[in-house]
Write a protein that holds these residues in place. Sequence first.
Motif, PDB file in Angstrom:
ATOM      1  N   PHE A  20       0.961  -1.273   0.016  1.00 31.83           N
ATOM      2  CA  PHE A  20      -0.099   0.026  -0.048  1.00 31.83           C
ATOM      3  C   PHE A  20       0.808   1.216   0.066  1.00 31.83           C
ATOM      4  CE2 PHE A  20       1.327  -0.104   4.465  1.00 31.83           C
ATOM      5  CZ  PHE A  20       1.198   0.934   4.935  1.00 31.83           C
ATOM      6  N   VAL A  21       0.162   2.463  -0.455  1.00 30.70           N
ATOM      7  CA  VAL A  21       0.719   3.644  -0.312  1.00 30.70           C
ATOM      8  C   VAL A  21      -0.291   4.577   0.181  1.00 30.70           C
ATOM      9  CG1 VAL A  21       1.844   5.652  -1.598  1.00 30.70           C
ATOM     10  CG2 VAL A  21       2.299   3.273  -2.111  1.00 30.70           C
ATOM     11  N   GLN A  22       0.255   5.105   1.365  1.00 27.31           N
ATOM     12  CA  GLN A  22      -0.743   6.343   1.673  1.00 27.31           C
ATOM     13  C   GLN A  22      -0.390   7.604   1.374  1.00 27.31           C
ATOM     14  OE1 GLN A  22      -0.894   6.509   6.199  1.00 27.31           O
ATOM     15  NE2 GLN A  22      -2.268   7.933   6.030  1.00 27.31           N
ATOM     16  N   TYR A  23      -1.363   8.585   0.950  1.00 27.51           N
ATOM     17  CA  TYR A  23      -1.220   9.950   0.477  1.00 27.51           C
ATOM     18  C   TYR A  23      -1.691  11.135   1.108  1.00 27.51           C
ATOM     19  CZ  TYR A  23       0.578   7.756  -3.722  1.00 27.51           C
ATOM     20  OH  TYR A  23       1.271   6.988  -4.752  1.00 27.51           O
ATOM     21  N   ILE A  24      -1.072  12.240   1.605  1.00 31.79           N
ATOM     22  CA  ILE A  24      -2.142  13.344   2.002  1.00 31.79           C
ATOM     23  C   ILE A  24      -1.668  14.274   1.085  1.00 31.79           C
ATOM     24  CG2 ILE A  24      -2.317  14.889   3.953  1.00 31.79           C
ATOM     25  CD1 ILE A  24      -1.590  12.762   5.936  1.00 31.79           C
ATOM     26  N   ASP A  25      -2.846  14.849   0.588  1.00 33.64           N
ATOM     27  CA  ASP A  25      -2.714  16.103  -0.417  1.00 33.64           C
ATOM     28  C   ASP A  25      -1.715  15.535  -1.535  1.00 33.64           C
ATOM     29  OD1 ASP A  25      -4.462  17.629   0.831  1.00 33.64           O
ATOM     30  OD2 ASP A  25      -3.030  18.993   1.592  1.00 33.64           O
ATOM     31  N   SER A  26      -1.771  14.427  -2.237  1.00 38.31           N
ATOM     32  CA  SER A  26      -1.122  13.783  -3.183  1.00 38.31           C
ATOM     33  C   SER A  26       0.575  13.565  -2.647  1.00 38.31           C
ATOM     34  CB  SER A  26      -0.911  14.536  -4.390  1.00 38.31           C
ATOM     35  OG  SER A  26      -2.306  14.548  -4.847  1.00 38.31           O
ATOM     36  N   ARG A  27       0.791  13.833  -1.212  1.00 35.19           N
ATOM     37  CA  ARG A  27       2.372  13.513  -0.878  1.00 35.19           C
ATOM     38  C   ARG A  27       2.309  12.178  -0.421  1.00 35.19           C
ATOM     39  NH1 ARG A  27       0.383  18.607  -1.772  1.00 35.19           N
ATOM     40  NH2 ARG A  27       2.115  20.167  -1.298  1.00 35.19           N
ATOM     41  N   GLU A  28       3.215  11.529  -0.838  1.00 33.86           N
ATOM     42  CA  GLU A  28       3.444  10.116  -0.159  1.00 33.86           C
ATOM     43  C   GLU A  28       3.955  10.387   0.985  1.00 33.86           C
ATOM     44  OE1 GLU A  28       6.417   6.488  -0.668  1.00 33.86           O
ATOM     45  OE2 GLU A  28       5.430   6.988  -2.749  1.00 33.86           O
ATOM     46  N   VAL A  29       3.177   9.719   1.909  1.00 35.96           N
ATOM     47  CA  VAL A  29       3.399  10.136   3.482  1.00 35.96           C
ATOM     48  C   VAL A  29       3.842   8.483   4.531  1.00 35.96           C
ATOM     49  CG1 VAL A  29       2.222  11.932   3.855  1.00 35.96           C
ATOM     50  CG2 VAL A  29       1.134   9.809   4.303  1.00 35.96           C
ATOM     51  N   ASP A  30       3.450   7.401   3.720  1.00 38.36           N
ATOM     52  CA  ASP A  30       3.790   6.002   4.062  1.00 38.36           C
ATOM     53  C   ASP A  30       3.616   5.130   3.130  1.00 38.36           C
ATOM     54  OD1 ASP A  30       4.709   4.420   6.003  1.00 38.36           O
ATOM     55  OD2 ASP A  30       2.658   4.355   7.390  1.00 38.36           O
ATOM     56  N   ARG A  31       4.200   3.967   3.108  1.00 40.77           N
ATOM     57  CA  ARG A  31       4.161   3.048   2.540  1.00 40.77           C
ATOM     58  C   ARG A  31       4.525   1.526   3.022  1.00 40.77           C
ATOM     59  NH1 ARG A  31       6.315   2.100  -2.769  1.00 40.77           N
ATOM     60  NH2 ARG A  31       5.947   4.232  -3.336  1.00 40.77           N
ATOM     61  N   GLY A  32       4.112   0.498   2.470  1.00 39.31           N
ATOM     62  CA  GLY A  32       4.381  -0.589   3.227  1.00 39.31           C
ATOM     63  C   GLY A  32       3.591  -1.978   2.787  1.00 39.31           C
ATOM     64  N   THR A  33       3.393  -3.064   3.510  1.00 39.79           N
ATOM     65  CA  THR A  33       2.708  -4.343   3.180  1.00 39.79           C
ATOM     66  C   THR A  33       1.459  -4.307   4.073  1.00 39.79           C
ATOM     67  OG1 THR A  33       3.896  -5.414   4.600  1.00 39.79           O
ATOM     68  CG2 THR A  33       4.910  -5.367   2.177  1.00 39.79           C
ATOM     69  N   TYR A  34       0.654  -5.212   3.678  1.00 46.03           N
ATOM     70  CA  TYR A  34      -0.559  -5.432   4.304  1.00 46.03           C
ATOM     71  C   TYR A  34      -0.811  -7.037   4.310  1.00 46.03           C
ATOM     72  CZ  TYR A  34      -3.470  -5.569  -0.088  1.00 46.03           C
ATOM     73  OH  TYR A  34      -3.731  -6.054  -1.122  1.00 46.03           O
ATOM     74  N   GLN A  35      -1.601  -7.469   5.436  1.00 42.05           N
ATOM     75  CA  GLN A  35      -2.004  -8.784   5.440  1.00 42.05           C
ATOM     76  C   GLN A  35      -3.264  -8.874   6.195  1.00 42.05           C
ATOM     77  OE1 GLN A  35       0.849 -10.689   7.582  1.00 42.05           O
ATOM     78  NE2 GLN A  35       0.454 -10.127   9.382  1.00 42.05           N
ATOM     79  N   LEU A  36      -4.191  -9.835   5.699  1.00 39.61           N
ATOM     80  CA  LEU A  36      -5.309  -9.988   6.374  1.00 39.61           C
ATOM     81  C   LEU A  36      -5.224 -11.006   7.529  1.00 39.61           C
ATOM     82  CD1 LEU A  36      -8.559 -10.429   5.844  1.00 39.61           C
ATOM     83  CD2 LEU A  36      -7.998 -12.404   4.516  1.00 39.61           C
ATOM     84  N   LYS A  37      -5.707 -10.320   8.721  1.00 41.88           N
ATOM     85  CA  LYS A  37      -5.571 -11.057  10.169  1.00 41.88           C
ATOM     86  C   LYS A  37      -6.808 -12.008  10.109  1.00 41.88           C
ATOM     87  CE  LYS A  37      -4.567  -8.712  13.637  1.00 41.88           C
ATOM     88  NZ  LYS A  37      -4.219  -7.827  14.944  1.00 41.88           N
ATOM     89  N   LYS A  38      -7.902 -11.490  10.048  1.00 45.73           N
ATOM     90  CA  LYS A  38      -9.347 -12.393  10.004  1.00 45.73           C
ATOM     91  C   LYS A  38     -10.399 -11.676   9.269  1.00 45.73           C
ATOM     92  CE  LYS A  38     -10.430 -10.104  14.333  1.00 45.73           C
ATOM     93  NZ  LYS A  38     -10.784 -10.224  15.638  1.00 45.73           N
TER      94      LYS A  38
END
Length: 103
Positions: A20-38
């Motif tokens: 995933f990548v997270q943006y605020i006002d089109s600025r990349e503020v975070d990135r990483g991976t995700y997994q399904l927990k349940k």
Amino acid sequence: TETIDRYVVQFSFQPEENSFVQYIDSREVDRGTYQLKKDNVYYLAGDMQNIELTLNKENSFDIVIEKLNNDKPIHLVNTSLIPGYSSTAFDDVEEYKELIKES
């Protein structure tokens, strides 16, 4: 995507890579991976923060970003099944990253 006060909050998810990548006002503020927990509960492990979110039946979710919405949930709605990314360079990205840093 959700507009809070004067900010636009977005997430882009890449299912093939579980990233995933997270943006605020089109600025990349975070990135990483995700997994399904349940059942519809996902754990996002980012470079800046870790988030647990629950995807609801409308394919949307709520998150809390203290510095943006005074601890009130921000409701994010899926606008497309095609991941989108912002590629514009900004010189104030660090200021936006401060918005998601935990206190």
